[in-house]
Every structure is written in structure tokens, then in C-alpha cells.
Design an enzyme around this catalytic site. Structure first.
Site, short mmCIF file in Angstrom:
data_model
loop_
_atom_site.label_atom_id
_atom_site.label_comp_id
_atom_site.label_asym_id
_atom_site.label_seq_id
_atom_site.Cartn_x
_atom_site.Cartn_y
_atom_site.Cartn_z
N HIS A 127 0.94 -1.32 0.10
CA HIS A 127 -0.15 -0.02 -0.02
C HIS A 127 0.84 1.28 0.20
O HIS A 127 0.32 2.18 0.00
CB HIS A 127 -1.13 0.16 1.11
CG HIS A 127 -0.32 0.22 2.78
ND1 HIS A 127 0.29 -0.80 3.32
CD2 HIS A 127 0.05 1.41 3.29
CE1 HIS A 127 0.82 -0.50 4.30
NE2 HIS A 127 0.78 0.85 4.46
C1 UD1 Z 1 -2.38 5.41 5.20
C2 UD1 Z 1 -0.95 6.15 5.82
C3 UD1 Z 1 0.22 5.08 5.73
C4 UD1 Z 1 -0.36 3.78 6.25
C5 UD1 Z 1 -1.75 3.32 5.77
C6 UD1 Z 1 -1.91 2.25 6.68
C7 UD1 Z 1 -0.64 8.36 5.29
C8 UD1 Z 1 0.00 9.29 4.42
N1 UD1 Z 1 -0.58 7.37 4.93
O1 UD1 Z 1 -2.01 5.24 3.83
O2 UD1 Z 1 1.07 5.78 6.52
O3 UD1 Z 1 0.47 3.05 6.40
O4 UD1 Z 1 -2.75 4.26 5.92
O5 UD1 Z 1 -2.85 1.24 5.96
O6 UD1 Z 1 -1.13 8.97 6.08
N2 UD1 Z 1 -9.10 4.44 0.78
C9 UD1 Z 1 -10.52 3.92 0.59
N3 UD1 Z 1 -11.15 3.52 1.89
C10 UD1 Z 1 -10.40 3.83 2.83
C11 UD1 Z 1 -9.38 4.69 3.01
C12 UD1 Z 1 -8.60 4.84 1.71
O7 UD1 Z 1 -10.79 3.42 -0.73
O8 UD1 Z 1 -11.14 3.67 3.96
C13 UD1 Z 1 -8.48 4.76 -0.72
C14 UD1 Z 1 -8.67 5.92 -1.14
O9 UD1 Z 1 -8.73 5.84 -2.70
C15 UD1 Z 1 -7.54 6.92 -0.83
C16 UD1 Z 1 -6.36 5.98 -0.88
O10 UD1 Z 1 -6.94 4.51 -0.27
O11 UD1 Z 1 -7.31 7.83 -1.54
C17 UD1 Z 1 -5.42 6.25 0.06
O12 UD1 Z 1 -5.76 6.51 1.37
P1 UD1 Z 1 -4.99 7.36 2.45
O13 UD1 Z 1 -5.68 7.50 3.62
O14 UD1 Z 1 -4.38 8.81 1.72
O15 UD1 Z 1 -3.41 6.70 2.53
P2 UD1 Z 1 -3.32 5.08 2.74
O16 UD1 Z 1 -2.77 4.56 1.54
O17 UD1 Z 1 -4.43 4.34 3.46
N1 UDP Z 2 -3.67 -6.16 9.01
C1 UDP Z 2 -4.68 -6.47 9.08
N2 UDP Z 2 -5.30 -7.02 7.97
C2 UDP Z 2 -4.94 -6.93 6.69
C3 UDP Z 2 -3.57 -6.11 6.62
C4 UDP Z 2 -2.99 -5.92 7.89
O1 UDP Z 2 -5.34 -6.70 10.21
O2 UDP Z 2 -5.49 -7.25 5.82
C5 UDP Z 2 -2.55 -5.42 10.10
C6 UDP Z 2 -1.44 -6.18 10.47
O3 UDP Z 2 -1.57 -7.22 11.41
C7 UDP Z 2 -0.49 -5.08 11.26
C8 UDP Z 2 -1.39 -3.66 10.57
O4 UDP Z 2 -2.51 -4.21 10.03
O5 UDP Z 2 -0.89 -5.16 12.45
C9 UDP Z 2 -0.21 -3.11 9.70
O6 UDP Z 2 -1.05 -2.02 8.93
P1 UDP Z 2 -0.79 -1.38 7.50
O7 UDP Z 2 -0.09 -2.62 6.74
O8 UDP Z 2 -2.03 -1.05 6.80
O9 UDP Z 2 0.29 0.08 7.89
P2 UDP Z 2 1.71 0.07 8.28
O10 UDP Z 2 1.98 -0.51 9.48
O11 UDP Z 2 2.48 -0.03 7.24
O12 UDP Z 2 1.39 1.56 8.84
#
Ligand code: UD1
Ligand code: UDP
Length: 356
Positions: A202
Site C-alpha cells: 500500500h
Molecule cells: C495510510 C497512511 C500510511 C499507512 C496506511 C495504513 C498517510 C500518508 N498514509 O495510507 O502511512 O501505512 O494508511 O494502512 O497517512 N481508501 C479507501 N478507503 C479507505 C481509505 C482509503 O478507499 O477507507 C483509498 C482512497 O482511494 C484513498 C487511498 O486509499 O485515496 C489512500 O488513502 P490514504 O488514507 O491517503 O492513505 P493510505 O494509503 O491508506
Molecule cells: N492487517 C490486518 N489486516 C490486513 C492487513 C494488515 O489486520 O488485511 C494488520 C497487520 O496485522 C498490522 C497492521 O494491519 O498489525 C499493519 O497495517 P498497515 O500495513 O496498513 O500499515 P503500516 O503498518 O504500514 O503503517
């Protein structure tokens, strides 16, 4: 005392869980959810399965560019903080919700505690790296998970109080591993323990860049076993946008993101894990599952130094080669604490507020 906990994204609900449980024994917690993650599988699912109390405020900010998303969060968090007047704010990790919470709070002179402080990838193209640095420098109390994180903060001349707490993700994993045994996720997807790879991606650099994303898909498609791929909505969005669905090999099982208990079980039983997630690199290490990290750098450098994690970026040959040949068996050191990080955090907050 009144403590505001600010969360917004999947890993923050997980990190919040053990801290919130302990906090509520001694303090009034106000829970603020920015709404950064809003899909059921990225948000409500975790509240339900981990028994996290309903947020007192859900700000419903949703997705957007970095500036818009962070800016709107600051505006809305400030309103809540002005109304609720907490004595202390806690933020978690490195997302835009973390930075917004820290800035809104410190500008109102409400002290900020940062859980998971001091992590650095030294890659300023990562939005998370900017969030980490700015949040640490805005914080009054820094809860540090690892020795490396402590050194990083010392090198930056940080002025806040440093508390070596250990990692709350180790706490929550320890609390939930027994429960995860009840998971039926392997049966649900017809996969056998130790006979599949688990993949997640992601990171902005891997999803938004069409070449990196295609390389990762091609590499996963070449692997000799099934690849279970719980897909983040961001990644799905770009796979559709770039029309890559047809590039996904038949060995790839694309599934919705799963809950924490199911995910722990998937990690524990995987042959190898391929990821660009921060949290998953640590969980793979704790479970002693070889981790192949689809990045050029990591803030969890101990996992690489102990040789249970290898950084391969997005080069197809490097990824496939690592899956075929990376089979660590080295001794591990304990880098993430003793499973009591949340106790230490709550204790330190109490002491800080008494001193104040
Ligand atoms: C965010 C965090 C990242 C973290 C990740 C955990 C920032 C900059 N990034 O990334 O550090 O590792 O969460 O998973 O804060 N979207 C949906 N539904 C949702 C959320 C997001 O469809 O509920 C889609 C949207 O198209 C959105 C894209 O995902 O534009 C990115 O979402 P965003 O919250 O900007 O960042 P993440 O990639 O989720
Ligand atoms: N995780 C989860 N379901 C999933 C993928 C990840 O519960 O389908 C959990 C995973 O066990 C970990 C956390 O989400 O504890 C990691 O989150 P993510 O990878 O979204 O973010 P990051 O750690 O990179 O910020």
C-alpha cells in the site's frame, strides 16, 4: 485526567487498543477518529473485533491530497480539543492523522505524547517520514519502541522527554495470538499452512507508480505457490486505473483486507511474507516468518540486521530470487520490548501530568 487519543488509520486502531485499555483504568479517555480510513474492513472491523470503544468523535475527513487531508484534520481536531480541553493528547505512528493530531494539540499548548517515536527510514520521499520527523519535534513525551529509535532522536537533538517503552504492537500481538488460533481463514480460502505466501502492498511509491506496481504484480505472478493478497483499497484503485487486473497470475488470490485476528493467523502460517508495510515487517519477525520487503529501506532496521528481513525494492528478479532463496534461521534478539509497552506509556503519562 482527561486524555485525548487521536487515530485515523488501520494500524492506529491496533496500536491504540492496548494503550486505551490501560488508560481507561486511571483516566477519562476521549477517542477522536479522524475518518482517514472509513471502509468497514479498514476501520469498524477493528473496533468490533478488538473491543475498542466507539469513538467519541468521528471527524469523517476521508481521503484527499496530503495538504487537504491533513489541513481538514487539523481544523476539525482543533474544534474538538477547544471544546473538550484535554490535559494530554496521544498520537500513534506516522500517518497524516498523527501529524494533524500533534500539530493541532501542540499549538493549543496541550502536551502531546507520540507512541512509536523516533522511527526513521531516512527517505524523505515517503510521506510517513515527514510525518514522523514533524510529529516527534512537536511532541512533549516520546514513547520509543526500539534502541535505534532512541539513537535517532538523540541525533536530532530532540527536546521532549524520552520514554523507552518498547513496542505497543508487540503488546497487542501477545494479547491476541491465542484468540487468532480460532481463525478459519485458511479453510475459507482453501490454503494449507506453510504452503502459501502472504502479500500486502500500500506504500505510495509502490501503488501510484505504474512501473513499480506492475513489477510487483509480475513478480508475485511468477511465484511457485499461491499468494494470498489482502488488498488495500489504494492498491486496488491503482490496479484498476492502470488496467492491471489481467496481469495478475492465477496463483494470486486477491481478497478484501481481513481483520487483525485472521491476519495474525495468516502471518503465522505463511511460508514467506512479502510486504511494504511497517507493522507487518515486525509481525513477521516476531513470528519468525521470512519477510521480503518490497522497499529500498526500512525504519525497522533491526529485522534486517538480524537477517529475518530482506529489502528487495521492486525489481522482479530480486523479488523472485528472495522468495526462492531467502531462508533465515538465525538467532533473534528481542528488539520490541516485553509486551508491557502500554503499561509503561500510561505510567509515564501519569508521572508527566503530576510533575506539570
Ligand atoms: C495510510 C497512511 C500510511 C499507512 C496506511 C495504513 C498517510 C500518508 N498514509 O495510507 O502511512 O501505512 O494508511 O494502512 O497517512 N481508501 C479507501 N478507503 C479507505 C481509505 C482509503 O478507499 O477507507 C483509498 C482512497 O482511494 C484513498 C487511498 O486509499 O485515496 C489512500 O488513502 P490514504 O488514507 O491517503 O492513505 P493510505 O494509503 O491508506
Ligand atoms: N492487517 C490486518 N489486516 C490486513 C492487513 C494488515 O489486520 O488485511 C494488520 C497487520 O496485522 C498490522 C497492521 O494491519 O498489525 C499493519 O497495517 P498497515 O500495513 O496498513 O500499515 P503500516 O503498518 O504500514 O503503517
Amino acid at each position: 485526567m482527561k486524555i485525548a487519543s487521536i487515530v485515523g488509520a488501520r494500524p492506529q486502531f491496533i496500536k491504540l487498543n492496548p494503550v486505551s485499555k490501560k488508560l481507561r483504568k486511571y483516566h477519562d479517555e476521549i477517542l477522536i477518529h479522524t475518518g482517514q480510513h472509513y471502509n468497514f474492513e479498514l476501520s469498524k472491523l477493528f473496533f468490533e473485533e478488538l473491543g475498542i470503544p466507539e469513538p467519541d468523535f468521528n471527524l469523517g475527513i476521508g481521503s484527499g491530497t496530503h495538504g487537504k487531508q491533513t489541513g481538514e484534520m487539523i481544523i476539525e481536531i482543533e474544534k474538538v480539543l477547544l471544546e473538550e480541553k484535554p490535559d494530554f493528547t496521544i498520537v500513534f505512528g506516522d500517518t497524516n492523522s498523527t501529524l494533524a493530531g500533534a500539530l493541532a494539540s501542540v499549538k493549543l499548548q496541550i502536551p502531546v505524547g507520540h507512541v512509536e517515536a523516533g522511527l526513521r527510514s531516512f527517505d524523505r520521499s515517503m510521506p510517513e517520514e515527514i510525518n514522523r520527523i514533524l510529529t516527534d519535534h512537536a511532541s512533549d513525551v516520546l514513547f520509543i519502541p526500539t534502541k535505534t529509535a532512541y539513537d535517532n532522536l538523540k541525533n536530532e537533538g530532540i527536546t521532549g522527554e524520552l520514554i523507552f517503552s518498547g513496542d505497543v504492537m508487540y503488546d497487542v500481538l501477545s494479547d491476541n495470538i491465542e484468540l487468532s488460533r480460532k481463525s478459519k481463514i485458511l479453510e475459507k480460502f482453501g490454503i494449507e499452512a506453510n504452503n502459501y505466501y502472504l502479500a500486502t502492498i500500500h506504500r505510495q511509491s509502490n501503488t501510484d507508480d505504474p512501473n513499480n506496481l506492475l513489477n510487483i504484480i509480475k513478480a508475485l505472478s511468477k511465484l511457485d505457490k499461491k499468494v494470498l493478497f489482502p488488498i488495500h483499497p489504494r492498491t486496488l484503485k491503482f490496479i484498476k486505473k492502470y488496467d492491471y487486473m489481467s496481469n495478475l497470475g492465477k496463483n494470486i488470490l486477491l481478497i478484501d483486507p481481513v481483520g487483525y485476528l485472521d491476519f495474525l493467523w495468516l502471518e503465522k502460517n505463511a511460508k514467506k511474507i512479502l510486504t511494504d508495510s511497517g507493522g507487518i515487517q515486525k509481525e513477521a519477525f516476531i513470528f519468525k516468518i521470512p519477510c521480503i520487503t518490497l522497499r529500498e529501506n526500512t525504519e525497522w532496521i533491526e529485522t534486517v540486521e538480524d537477517k529475518w528481513n530482506v529489502l528487495v525494492g521492486t525489481n522482479i528478479d530480486k523479488i523472485v530470487n528472495a522468495v526462492n532463496n531467502f531462508s533465515p534461521s538465525h538467532m533473534q534478539s528481542n528488539h520490541f520490548g516485553d509486551g508491557n509497552a502500554s503499561v509503561k506509556i500510561v505510567d509515564a503519562i501519569g508521572k508527566y501530568l503530576t510533575k506539570k
